[in-house]
Every structure is written in structure tokens, then in C-alpha cells.
Design a protein around this motif. Structure first.
Motif, mmCIF file in Angstrom:
data_model
loop_
_atom_site.group_PDB
_atom_site.id
_atom_site.type_symbol
_atom_site.label_atom_id
_atom_site.label_comp_id
_atom_site.label_asym_id
_atom_site.label_seq_id
_atom_site.Cartn_x
_atom_site.Cartn_y
_atom_site.Cartn_z
ATOM 1 N N MET A 1 42.753 40.533 42.565
ATOM 2 C CA MET A 1 41.676 41.449 42.903
ATOM 3 C C MET A 1 40.441 40.640 43.286
ATOM 4 O O MET A 1 40.313 39.481 42.908
ATOM 5 C CB MET A 1 41.362 42.334 41.706
ATOM 6 N N THR A 2 39.551 41.277 44.003
ATOM 7 C CA THR A 2 38.334 40.566 44.381
ATOM 8 C C THR A 2 37.417 40.461 43.165
ATOM 9 O O THR A 2 37.624 41.113 42.148
ATOM 10 C CB THR A 2 37.579 41.301 45.496
ATOM 11 N N ALA B 1 34.382 41.535 42.938
ATOM 12 C CA ALA B 1 33.725 42.824 42.695
ATOM 13 C C ALA B 1 34.668 43.783 41.969
ATOM 14 O O ALA B 1 34.257 44.500 41.051
ATOM 15 C CB ALA B 1 33.267 43.421 44.017
ATOM 16 N N THR C 1 33.557 39.362 47.628
ATOM 17 C CA THR C 1 34.775 39.896 48.263
ATOM 18 C C THR C 1 35.933 38.902 48.241
ATOM 19 O O THR C 1 36.961 39.131 48.865
ATOM 20 C CB THR C 1 34.504 40.289 49.719
ATOM 21 N N ALA D 1 39.083 36.798 46.546
ATOM 22 C CA ALA D 1 40.064 37.022 45.482
ATOM 23 C C ALA D 1 39.719 36.140 44.293
ATOM 24 O O ALA D 1 39.418 34.954 44.457
ATOM 25 C CB ALA D 1 41.466 36.697 45.993
#
Lengths: 235, 368
Positions: A91-92, A94, A129, A131
Motif C-alpha cells: 500500500m502507499t 498515505a 504516493t 509504496a
């Protein structure tokens, strides 16, 4: 705020904790120090509910924690930042931070907390943004702490935040931890780097083979010759 | 702060729906503009695409179901065919004249996923605490048990003959006439075609919404790191059971459409391990954990199996000097080609054709 009484835990036939007692008061930074296998991480896991203790009691803000699963303890205001960063690699950055706030519904407050965490760790804003798996070790550790803070914990359990980080980054990280207290978060910190931890904390609890051998003010323990002999070698 | 765009960038995110919408319009219009059929006729290898597309739609549903379990929740399960079979068999039981229910297709479309959901809950509740390989073994066993039970409960399932005739899709006579005039069988085919396509689109839209919701993010967190997810306040056991049961229910819907399309529940051996593996292959080829990848994988593998392979067969049979030779049978070779393709995929693009950048980075790390 948190009181641990007679805590015992075992992994199969190995008894890892043999009656641990200590308290954490609101607004404190308490360090759990000790050598390998002393039971520091095990204590944290019992408090956060990842591990079920075999005996003893845990009370958090007057509430008995027994029988409350780990995921519900987060809602009570306990946040565990586990050892080894464990960011959600695919996941990023954020998204990782948003997952940290998944128990909360107050969107505006989440957004302002997010801004605050990006102010504490500016590098996370730059990598928003990206990973999480592509971050460096220190950045991942900052993300892990930031993510743990997104649940707006009253008590933050930090397991080995300095593990594998360069000394300069450890310094910056410890400055952030000191800052967290000023913002009203109580911190229970597990550290192998006892010297740094004792310098940072208000009180330290020294564990050895599953029991508490000393508790006291960090600055006092820092100059305690017995502790010096046991953990830093020499005199 | 507004939620950030995915790593692939805002521009791609904007283009995506229009591509899918275009494809949907093409598929909806196809029965009235059968370009492929006409071309096949002209080439002397007559092949009707619509019934084969129905099969592709049904398997695409199955791949989406497996994607929810394996791709999004990270539960490696090899028994998807069992839920497919349970859906098909429930449809049979609910519609054939042998039993008193006779609810028709629309009743079965509700009953089949309900039965598969129940089976998913019953299997999932005690076994989802198992990790990785162990869950795969248990679900593999479950798949075989279901197949054997369906084969042997003959007084209910009619064993290898299957229950039939399964009810056709009921629709008002006016709609049938509008679709195909007086041609009854053509009307049935077009109904099945459009209902299957409609269910597929609905499933895709629901899953897309789910993917971007709180639950979707929770599932990807769970897949990446279960312990960390628990530390965030997520309940891993409940999330896993929800994803598993949801996937099972979707597979049940696919089973319902399958039996309806064939008008029989068919030989339970159709719902065997090979079937489960084929669905998994579609998913891996397209890209584990991506909805578009799931659709692409189904289109490529099932399309290859149902459209390209028979087409080549017929073409080969008509070649002078080759036709009739036992080796001039493409279908017999297709699994070899298919296996080869998978090997190549694992080598050059292990995260699948449609993998997002983050998944590719993770796969690269794993292969390091």
C-alpha cells in the motif's frame, strides 16, 4: 493509567514472563529495558492483546483488559507499534496512514492528525504516493510510528523503534518521541539501546529473565553502577 | 487532505471506466452485430460466439469470486469449484420437477448464493485460522469431498447424470419476442447471455466499490500483514470470514448461471480440482488482487479454451492432408501451451498482466 500486576506468559513450555509488575502514569515515557529474551516484547504483546497472558492482570484506565481482543483494545486508546516496522508494503504511504485511523469515524480530525503526522515526519509527506515497501528502513519506522499514532492513542506501545537505524536517525526519532509526550501521548517504550532509552524516559523498568529487577528514574538508572555492569559491560 | 490517487496516477484512473464501458457496450450489442460469427462463416469454420461468451462470463464471475478470497484477502484456497458446484446443485434442486420447490431461475439466483454462503461460513469458521499452505490443503480436500458427495448422493443429485432439466430464465413473453421474434431457443440464449453479462457487470461494480471502501482497505492491510492489521484495530478473523463467505456466495451465483446455461447440473466431476486450478490460473495470469486482471485472465484463458481452441481445431481439420490425423487436434495440445504460458508469466511478470505498480514492486522483492 496502566497497571501490570503479576503478569505471566508462556510460549509452549517456555515461561517468558514470571510475574511482572509495574505502572505507567498518564503523561509519562516509561522504558522497558533489558537484554535479549528478558520479556520486553512479550510484555508489550500482552498489553496490546496480541498474546494472551497465562496469569496476572492488566488494567488500563480502570478497565480490566482481560478478554478484550487486540483489535478492540485499539478503540480503548492503546496502540501497539510492533517490532520490525511491519508496514503494509504493497500500500502507499498515505494508505498506510489511513489504515491507522480505520477505527475512527471523525473525518475532519483524521485529516488534521494526518497533517500533524506529516509535520512530525516530513519525509512521509514527500513519499505520500509511494509504496511503503520501497521506503528505507528509517522511513518505514517513521511510517510505522505515524500509522500507530493515527488511531490517536492515549498510550502508545513502541517496540524497538531504533532497531536497525543509523545513530543520527535514532536521535531524530527519540526527539519525536519526547515531542509526543508534549502533545499528550503517554509512551511505553521497549528498547535494547538502553543508554538512549534511559536518557529519554521518565522512568525505566529493567527486566531480566521475565521479572522486574529494578525500576527507577531513567537518569538515576543511567548512573547506577549495578546496571552498568549488567548491560553496558565494564564498570 | 483528500485521499491520494493510486500509484498508477490520476490520468489512468480517469480513463479506466470508459474502457470498461466501451467493452460493455460492445458485448451488449454483439448479438445484433455478430461480426465474429459472420467472419467465421466466411472463413469456412462456422462457430457461434454467443454461447461461448456466456461461458466466459460465468467463469469471469468465478474468477472475481476467487479474487475476493485469494487476491484481496490473501486466503490461498483451492476449493472454489466446490462452491461453484454447490451453487449449480442448489439451482438444480430448487428448479427441477423432481423436487417440490420449482422456484424457477430467479428464485435459484437467490438460493444458490445463499447455500454457497452457508457452506463458506461452515468451512471458513473453523479453518480460516490456518495459514497459507494449510488452508490450501483443507480447501482442496473440501473440494474433493463436495464433488464425491454430489456424485454419491444419487437420490438427490442423480449422480453423474446431474439434475435436469434446470429451469430456463423466465422473462415476460413480450421481452422474449422483442429479443428474438418467434425463435424460442434463440430468445433463451439471448436471455442467458444478457443475464449472465448483467450479473457479471453488477458483481464487478459491487466489488469495485468494495475495493475502494473501508472494508477493501482493511482487506489489503490484512493480506499484507495480519499482525499489523490487528494492531490497527482490525479483526482479522471476522474480515477473513466475510471475504471467504462473500467469495463463496459469488461462486454460487456463477454455479447457478452455469447450470441454467447447460439446463442441467451436469456431472459433478465438472466441479473438480482441475476446475479450481483453472480459475486460479486465470487470476494469476491477469493479476492477483486486481478486478480488471481477474476479468482479463478469464477472457484470455476461458476465451482461449472456448473460442480460439475449437476455432483452430476446425481450421486444422479442414486443411488438406492434415485433417483427420490424430495429432491435428489443437484441443489436445492446449493444456501444454497453457502450462508453458504460465511458466513464462512467472518468469517475466510474476504479479500478473494487470498488476498495479505496488504489487509489482512487492513481487520483485519476493523474487529477489
Amino acid at each position: 493509567m496502566l497497571s501490570v500486576r503479576g503478569l505471566e506468559a508462556r510460549y509452549g513450555s517456555v515461561q517468558a514472563l514470571r510475574g511482572v509488575d509495574f505502572d505507567v502514569a498518564e503523561g509519562e515515557i516509561v522504558a522497558l529495558v533489558g537484554g535479549n529474551g528478558a520479556g520486553k516484547s512479550t510484555t508489550l504483546c500482552c498489553i496490546s492483546g496480541l498474546l494472551a497472558p497465562s496469569a496476572g492482570s492488566l488494567t488500563f484506565e480502570g478497565r480490566d483488559l482481560q478478554g478484550i481482543p487486540a483489535h478492540d483494545r485499539v478503540r480503548l486508546g492503546l496502540s501497539h507499534c510492533p517490532e520490525g516496522r511491519r508496514v503494509f508494503a504493497r500500500m502507499t504511504v498515505a494508505e498506510n496512514l489511513q489504515i491507522g485511523a480505520i477505527t475512527r469515524a471523525d473525518k475532519a480530525a483524521i485529516a488534521s492528525d494526518l497533517d500533524q503526522i506529516e509535520a512530525i515526519f516530513p519525509v512521509l509527506a514527500q513519499r505520500r504516493t509511494q509504496a511503503a515497501g520501497t521506503l528505507s528502513g528509517g522511513e518505514q519506522q517513521m511510517l510505522a510510528i505515524g500509522r500507530a499514532l493515527m488511531s490517536r492513542p492515549r498510550l502508545l506501545l513502541l517496540d524497538e523503534p531504533s532497531l536497525g537505524l543509523a545513530p543520527l536517525i535514532v536521535q531524530a526519532l527519540f526527539a519525536v518521541i519526547a515531542d509526543l509526550r508534549r502533545r499528550g501521548t503517554t509512551v511505553l517504550l521497549v528498547e535494547q539501546n538502553a543508554r538512549a532509552a534511559l536518557g529519554l524516559c521518565d522512568r525505566a523498568v529493567v527486566l531480566e529473565r521475565g521479572t522486574v529487577i529494578v525500576t527507577g528514574r531513567g537518569s538515576d538508572l543511567l548512573h547506577d553502577p549495578a546496571l552498568h555492569a549488567a548491560y553496558f559491560g565494564g564498570s | 487532505m483528500a485521499p491520494p490517487p493510486p500509484a498508477t496516477g490520476a490520468a489512468t484512473a480517469m480513463r479506466r471506466p470508459s474502457l470498461e464501458l466501451g467493452l460493455l457496450v460492445l458485448l451488449l450489442a454483439y448479438p445484433w452485430l455478430p461480426i465474429f460469427d459472420l467472419a467465421a462463416d466466411a472463413a469456412g469454420v462456422p462457430l457461434r460466439l454467443e454461447p461461448r461468451l456466456v461461458t466466459v462470463f460465468i467463469y469471469a464471475l468465478l474468477v472475481l469470486a476467487l479474487n475476493l478470497q485469494v487476491g484481496q484477502a490473501g486466503l490461498l484456497q483451492l476449493g472454489i469449484a466446490a462452491f461453484f458446484g454447490i451453487g449449480a446443485m442448489t439451482t438444480g434442486v430448487l428448479t427441477v420437477t423432481k423436487f417440490p420447490f420449482q422456484l424457477g431461475f430467479w428464485g435459484a439466483l437467490l438460493g444458490a448464493p445463499a447455500a454457497a454462503l452457508l457452506a463458506g461460513l461452515l468451512l471458513g469458521a473453523p479453518t480460516l485460522r490456518l495459514r497459507g499452505d494449510y488452508l490450501a490443503i483443507v480447501t482442496l480436500g473440501f473440494g474433493e469431498v463436495v464433488r464425491t458427495v454430489l456424485l454419491n448422493l444419487e437420490h438427490i443429485t442423480d449422480g453423474p447424470r446431474g439434475l435436469n432439466p434446470v429451469a430456463e430464465i423466465w422473462a415476460p413473453a413480450g421481452l422474449r419476442t422483442w429479443l428474438a421474434g418467434d425463435d424460442g431457443s434463440r430468445a433463451s440464449l439471448l436471455l442467458t447471455y444478457h443475464v449472465a453479462l448483467g450479473v457479471l457487470v453488477a458483481a464487478f461494480v459491487v466489488l469495485r466499490v468494495l475495493e475502494r471502501s473501508r472494508v477493501g482497505r482493511a482487506l489489503s492491510a490484512l493480506r499484507d500483514d495480519e499482525l499489523a492489521a490487528a494492531c490497527m484495530g482490525l479483526d482479522p478473523a471476522r474480515l477473513k470470514l466475510q471475504a471467504f463467505a462473500g467469495g463463496a456466495a459469488l461462486a454460487g451465483i456463477a454455479g447457478c448461471l452455469y447450470a441454467t446455461n447447460l439446463t442441467t447440473t451436469a456431472d459433478p466431476n465438472n466441479y473438480d480440482f482441475n476446475n479450481a486450478i483453472m480459475v486460479l490460473c486465470c487470476l494469476i495470469l491477469g493479476g492477483l488482487g486486481t478486478l480488471r486482471g481477474a476479468l482479463l485472465g478469464a477472457a484470455l484463458v476461458i476465451g482461449f479454451d472456448n473460442v480460439l481452441s475449437p476455432l483452430l481445431d476446425r481450421a486444422l481439420q479442414q486443411l488438406p492432408g492434415v485433417g483427420g490425423h490424430p495429432l491435428a487436434n489443437f484441443s489436445a495440445w492446449r493444456w501444454m501451451l497453457f502450462g508453458l504460458l504460465l511458466v513464462v508469466m512467472m518468469r517475466v511478470r510474476p504479479a500478473g498482466l494487470f498488476a498495479p505498480a505496488t504489487a509489482r514492486a512487492a513481487a520483485g522483492e519476493a523474487a529477489r
